[in-house]
Design a protein around this motif. Sequence first.
Motif, PDB file in Angstrom:
ATOM      1  N   GLU A   7     -21.503 -48.248 -19.233  1.00  0.00           N
ATOM      2  CA  GLU A   7     -20.324 -47.756 -20.469  1.00  0.00           C
ATOM      3  C   GLU A   7     -20.807 -46.658 -21.064  1.00  0.00           C
ATOM      4  OE1 GLU A   7     -17.425 -49.763 -23.926  1.00  0.00           O
ATOM      5  OE2 GLU A   7     -18.860 -51.005 -22.945  1.00  0.00           O
ATOM      6  N   VAL A   8     -20.028 -45.777 -21.365  1.00  0.00           N
ATOM      7  CA  VAL A   8     -20.370 -44.550 -22.325  1.00  0.00           C
ATOM      8  C   VAL A   8     -20.329 -44.739 -23.635  1.00  0.00           C
ATOM      9  CG1 VAL A   8     -19.872 -42.143 -22.801  1.00  0.00           C
ATOM     10  CG2 VAL A   8     -19.751 -42.961 -20.475  1.00  0.00           C
ATOM     11  N   GLY A   9     -21.062 -44.443 -24.547  1.00  0.00           N
ATOM     12  CA  GLY A   9     -20.901 -44.686 -25.895  1.00  0.00           C
ATOM     13  C   GLY A   9     -21.670 -45.972 -26.395  1.00  0.00           C
ATOM     14  N   PHE A  10     -21.582 -46.939 -25.726  1.00  0.00           N
ATOM     15  CA  PHE A  10     -22.040 -48.397 -25.982  1.00  0.00           C
ATOM     16  C   PHE A  10     -22.907 -49.115 -24.989  1.00  0.00           C
ATOM     17  CE2 PHE A  10     -18.028 -47.437 -28.532  1.00  0.00           C
ATOM     18  CZ  PHE A  10     -18.655 -47.599 -29.745  1.00  0.00           C
ATOM     19  N   ALA A  15     -22.654 -57.638 -27.352  1.00  0.00           N
ATOM     20  CA  ALA A  15     -22.391 -56.999 -28.839  1.00  0.00           C
ATOM     21  C   ALA A  15     -22.154 -55.473 -28.529  1.00  0.00           C
ATOM     22  CB  ALA A  15     -23.618 -57.208 -29.785  1.00  0.00           C
ATOM     23  N   ARG A  16     -21.045 -54.995 -29.069  1.00  0.00           N
ATOM     24  CA  ARG A  16     -20.996 -53.660 -29.043  1.00  0.00           C
ATOM     25  C   ARG A  16     -21.729 -52.731 -29.811  1.00  0.00           C
ATOM     26  NH1 ARG A  16     -17.315 -51.432 -25.754  1.00  0.00           N
ATOM     27  NH2 ARG A  16     -16.892 -49.578 -27.174  1.00  0.00           N
ATOM     28  N   GLN A  17     -23.098 -52.274 -29.196  1.00  0.00           N
ATOM     29  CA  GLN A  17     -23.957 -51.523 -29.991  1.00  0.00           C
ATOM     30  C   GLN A  17     -23.929 -50.072 -29.502  1.00  0.00           C
ATOM     31  OE1 GLN A  17     -28.057 -52.882 -29.279  1.00  0.00           O
ATOM     32  NE2 GLN A  17     -28.350 -52.517 -31.260  1.00  0.00           N
ATOM     33  N   ARG A  18     -23.799 -49.186 -30.348  1.00  0.00           N
ATOM     34  CA  ARG A  18     -23.862 -47.872 -29.872  1.00  0.00           C
ATOM     35  C   ARG A  18     -24.930 -47.529 -29.183  1.00  0.00           C
ATOM     36  NH1 ARG A  18     -21.528 -42.917 -30.161  1.00  0.00           N
ATOM     37  NH2 ARG A  18     -22.520 -41.186 -30.955  1.00  0.00           N
ATOM     38  N   ARG A  19     -24.887 -46.555 -28.163  1.00  0.00           N
ATOM     39  CA  ARG A  19     -26.239 -46.075 -27.414  1.00  0.00           C
ATOM     40  C   ARG A  19     -26.785 -45.139 -28.312  1.00  0.00           C
ATOM     41  NH1 ARG A  19     -26.714 -47.258 -22.400  1.00  0.00           N
ATOM     42  NH2 ARG A  19     -24.720 -47.987 -21.143  1.00  0.00           N
ATOM     43  N   SER A  20     -28.125 -44.792 -28.206  1.00  0.00           N
ATOM     44  CA  SER A  20     -28.900 -44.019 -28.898  1.00  0.00           C
ATOM     45  C   SER A  20     -28.661 -42.680 -28.519  1.00  0.00           C
ATOM     46  CB  SER A  20     -30.297 -44.152 -28.848  1.00  0.00           C
ATOM     47  OG  SER A  20     -30.714 -43.720 -27.509  1.00  0.00           O
ATOM     48  N   GLU A  21     -28.981 -41.507 -29.170  1.00  0.00           N
ATOM     49  CA  GLU A  21     -28.731 -40.213 -28.838  1.00  0.00           C
ATOM     50  C   GLU A  21     -29.231 -39.942 -27.642  1.00  0.00           C
ATOM     51  OE1 GLU A  21     -26.493 -37.963 -29.939  1.00  0.00           O
ATOM     52  OE2 GLU A  21     -25.670 -39.460 -31.170  1.00  0.00           O
ATOM     53  N   ASP A  23     -30.031 -41.862 -25.133  1.00  0.00           N
ATOM     54  CA  ASP A  23     -29.251 -42.485 -24.016  1.00  0.00           C
ATOM     55  C   ASP A  23     -27.944 -41.375 -23.653  1.00  0.00           C
ATOM     56  OD1 ASP A  23     -31.080 -44.523 -23.656  1.00  0.00           O
ATOM     57  OD2 ASP A  23     -29.585 -46.036 -24.503  1.00  0.00           O
ATOM     58  N   LEU A  24     -27.412 -41.068 -24.756  1.00  0.00           N
ATOM     59  CA  LEU A  24     -26.206 -40.338 -24.603  1.00  0.00           C
ATOM     60  C   LEU A  24     -26.510 -39.054 -24.045  1.00  0.00           C
ATOM     61  CD1 LEU A  24     -24.306 -41.025 -28.093  1.00  0.00           C
ATOM     62  CD2 LEU A  24     -23.630 -41.686 -25.948  1.00  0.00           C
ATOM     63  N   ALA A  25     -27.582 -38.522 -24.384  1.00  0.00           N
ATOM     64  CA  ALA A  25     -28.115 -37.280 -23.969  1.00  0.00           C
ATOM     65  C   ALA A  25     -28.417 -37.369 -22.182  1.00  0.00           C
ATOM     66  CB  ALA A  25     -29.334 -36.605 -24.484  1.00  0.00           C
ATOM     67  N   ALA A  26     -29.097 -38.344 -21.941  1.00  0.00           N
ATOM     68  CA  ALA A  26     -29.097 -38.866 -20.439  1.00  0.00           C
ATOM     69  C   ALA A  26     -27.892 -38.730 -19.788  1.00  0.00           C
ATOM     70  CB  ALA A  26     -29.998 -39.923 -20.165  1.00  0.00           C
ATOM     71  N   MET A  27     -27.014 -39.641 -20.467  1.00  0.00           N
ATOM     72  CA  MET A  27     -25.611 -39.714 -19.809  1.00  0.00           C
ATOM     73  C   MET A  27     -25.065 -38.372 -19.588  1.00  0.00           C
ATOM     74  SD  MET A  27     -24.188 -43.186 -21.207  1.00  0.00           S
ATOM     75  CE  MET A  27     -23.316 -43.935 -19.769  1.00  0.00           C
ATOM     76  N   ARG A  28     -24.976 -37.491 -20.583  1.00  0.00           N
ATOM     77  CA  ARG A  28     -24.329 -36.219 -20.446  1.00  0.00           C
ATOM     78  C   ARG A  28     -25.008 -35.451 -19.434  1.00  0.00           C
ATOM     79  NH1 ARG A  28     -25.194 -36.384 -26.636  1.00  0.00           N
ATOM     80  NH2 ARG A  28     -23.022 -37.433 -27.382  1.00  0.00           N
ATOM     81  N   ALA A  29     -26.205 -35.577 -19.223  1.00  0.00           N
ATOM     82  CA  ALA A  29     -27.066 -34.704 -18.590  1.00  0.00           C
ATOM     83  C   ALA A  29     -26.634 -35.072 -16.942  1.00  0.00           C
ATOM     84  CB  ALA A  29     -28.608 -34.753 -18.531  1.00  0.00           C
ATOM     85  N   GLU A  30     -25.798 -36.223 -16.559  1.00  0.00           N
ATOM     86  CA  GLU A  30     -25.374 -36.583 -15.346  1.00  0.00           C
ATOM     87  C   GLU A  30     -23.836 -36.249 -15.451  1.00  0.00           C
ATOM     88  OE1 GLU A  30     -27.327 -37.793 -12.883  1.00  0.00           O
ATOM     89  OE2 GLU A  30     -28.880 -37.630 -14.465  1.00  0.00           O
ATOM     90  N   THR A  31     -23.331 -35.671 -16.191  1.00  0.00           N
ATOM     91  CA  THR A  31     -21.777 -35.110 -16.332  1.00  0.00           C
ATOM     92  C   THR A  31     -21.732 -33.824 -16.292  1.00  0.00           C
ATOM     93  OG1 THR A  31     -21.257 -37.312 -17.677  1.00  0.00           O
ATOM     94  CG2 THR A  31     -19.743 -35.629 -17.600  1.00  0.00           C
ATOM     95  N   GLY A  32     -20.888 -33.227 -15.376  1.00  0.00           N
ATOM     96  CA  GLY A  32     -20.732 -31.735 -15.126  1.00  0.00           C
ATOM     97  C   GLY A  32     -19.503 -31.432 -15.985  1.00  0.00           C
ATOM     98  N   MET A  33     -19.310 -30.280 -16.417  1.00  0.00           N
ATOM     99  CA  MET A  33     -18.052 -29.802 -16.963  1.00  0.00           C
ATOM    100  C   MET A  33     -17.598 -28.445 -16.751  1.00  0.00           C
ATOM    101  SD  MET A  33     -15.845 -30.939 -19.354  1.00  0.00           S
ATOM    102  CE  MET A  33     -14.256 -30.284 -20.432  1.00  0.00           C
ATOM    103  N   VAL A  34     -16.437 -28.574 -16.375  1.00  0.00           N
ATOM    104  CA  VAL A  34     -15.801 -27.076 -16.466  1.00  0.00           C
ATOM    105  C   VAL A  34     -14.601 -26.775 -17.092  1.00  0.00           C
ATOM    106  CG1 VAL A  34     -14.870 -25.176 -14.522  1.00  0.00           C
ATOM    107  CG2 VAL A  34     -16.478 -27.010 -13.999  1.00  0.00           C
TER     108      VAL A  34
END
Length: 197
Positions: A7-10, A15-21, A23-34
């Motif tokens: 899950e992105v963000g949590f 318990a819905r616990q927000r991901r650390s920055e 973790d989020l940076a690692a997920m962003r690195a796996e996401t491409g954007m155009v």
Amino acid sequence: IRIDGKEVGFRDGGARQRRSERDLAAMRAETGMVFQGFNLFPHLTAAGNIMLGLTKVRGKSSAEARSIAEHWLGRVGLAHKADSLPAELSGGQQQRVGIARAVAMEPKILLLDEITSALDPELVGEVLAVVKSLAEDGMTMVMVTHEMAFARDASSRIVFMADGGVSAVGPPKEVLAAETTNERLRTFLARFRASQF
């Protein structure tokens, strides 16, 4: 929203616990954007724009990054433009460099935001051909588009959104069916049927 089962963000779990920055940076690195706009660095060549993320984020050597950049530029039909600056490229060519830059990072998912909206109509086809080729190769993509014929031909699933919510979702043949009972979707599609379908 889940990417590769996470899950992105949590954090996953009760318990819905927000991901650390981190973790989020690692997920962003796996996401491409155009993006709609090409967002190429004007002082870097086509190859340099692709190489930057490969060396800074992925830790590739310059030689390896250059090889990857040349591969993807060839794949989007721009091998001969590797050493051209963005100002020396057409809008369609710049957008194809943007696609090559995103895909070169080997993302798990590629997000495409109205990638043809800033292009002259004659350049739209060359960009959509690249995206269709990636789809045929199995690239997971989420694409925001008003190119309905393209969405019909290249998608495995369409989500129609209206007023900030999901109005219809399903395979292209179902969502884009002429006999849809969704009035908002039927009104939207009526504008495109004469010219695109």
